[in-house]
Design a protein around this motif. Sequence first.
Motif, short mmCIF file in Angstrom:
data_model
loop_
_atom_site.label_atom_id
_atom_site.label_comp_id
_atom_site.label_asym_id
_atom_site.label_seq_id
_atom_site.Cartn_x
_atom_site.Cartn_y
_atom_site.Cartn_z
N HIS A 147 1.01 -1.49 0.10
CA HIS A 147 -0.21 0.06 -0.47
C HIS A 147 0.51 1.56 0.02
CE1 HIS A 147 1.03 -0.58 4.46
NE2 HIS A 147 0.93 0.53 3.81
N ASP A 163 0.56 4.98 2.23
CA ASP A 163 -0.38 5.23 2.78
C ASP A 163 -1.19 6.75 2.26
OD1 ASP A 163 0.75 4.07 4.95
OD2 ASP A 163 2.38 5.66 5.53
N HIS A 213 4.74 0.30 -0.09
CA HIS A 213 5.50 -0.36 0.63
C HIS A 213 4.61 -1.83 1.60
CE1 HIS A 213 3.42 2.85 3.16
NE2 HIS A 213 3.49 2.58 4.21
N ARG A 238 6.60 6.69 13.01
CA ARG A 238 5.67 6.70 11.66
C ARG A 238 5.24 8.28 11.82
NH1 ARG A 238 0.86 5.36 8.05
NH2 ARG A 238 0.27 6.30 9.15
FE LIG Z 1 2.00 2.26 5.62
#
Ligand SMILES: [Fe+2]
Length: 293
Positions: free
Chosen positions: A103, A105, A261, A276
Motif C-alpha cells: 500500500h 499511505d 511499502h 511514523r
Molecule cells: Fe503504511
Amino acid sequence: MQDYAHITVEPASRNCGAFIAGIDLKKPITEAVCREIHAALMRHQVVFFRDQDVTPLEQTTFARHFGPLRIKHRSAFELHDDTPEVSVIVNDRAHPPYIDHYHADGMFRAEPEFASMLKAEAPPAMGGDTIFVSLTAAWNGLSDALRATLDDKIAVYDFMKLHSTPEKARNWTGPSREGMIKSRDENPPVQHPLVPKHPVTGERCLYFSESFTASILGLNKYESEAMHALLTRHCAKPEFQYRLQWRKGTIAMWDNLSSLHYAVADYWPDTRIMHRLTILKDAIGMKGAVAAE
Ligand SMILES: [Fe+2]
C-alpha cells in the motif's frame, strides 16, 4: 547524474531506494541539504538514513523541512504522548502485525499525504524488514498493450477495502474503535487517476495497491477484479523493489505517489516498535525543485 554537494547518495538498487549518508539529523540542517535530500527522494522514491538516534521531537523537526505534518487522531495506532504527529506502531505477542500488504499511505484520502517517514525505534533481532516498490518502475514494466489500456483510467480507492477485512477486526473494538469510525466517516471512497503524472519528475506512476484500490472505472466487475489480481502480482515483482533491513535508528522517507511499502510480518511474536509520521504536502517540490537527472 546529479551531483550532491552536501550529502552522499548510494542507490540501494537500480529501480528503488537510496541510502543517504554524511548527515546528522540531530543537528539543524540547511535548506540546501533539504533540497538535495528531496532531489534524491524524487529520483529514488524512497531514501534511507542509518544510525540516526533522534527523538520524536527531532524527527518532526527534520520532517517539517519537507512540508506540514499531519496531526493525527488515535485510530489504528497509538500516538506519542509529547509529539502527537508521531504514531507509535507497536507489534508484539498481544498485537500481531497486520501490515503485511502492499500500500501507499493515504491512497484512500481525497488528498493523499505527500510522504511518510518511519524510524526503527526497537526493531526485532531478526525479520521485520520493509519492502518498497517503485511505482514508476512498475508502470514502465508493463507491456505496451496493457499500458495503452490503463493509461487514462480512473480508479476508486477505499479505506474500507482494507479495514473491513477480518485481519483488521481488532481495530474496531477497544480504544481504537472511536478513531476507526471517525476515519471511516471522513474517508468515503474517492477517485484518482490510476496512472498520474508525478508533479515534480513528470514520470508516470502506477498508483495502485492491493489494499486500497477497490475498482477501475470503465472495466466491468470481472475485468476490474482480474486487473486487480494482475496488478497485485505485477507490483510484487522483485525487479521493482528494494527490501530494507532495519537497524535501531534507521529512518526511511518515501514518496507516497511513486512507491508502495509492505511490512514483512515474519518476526512475530517478537516485538517491533516503529515511529511514523506523514508529511501532507511537498513544500520543496511546490517551490519548483528539479528532480535529479
Ligand atoms: Fe503504511
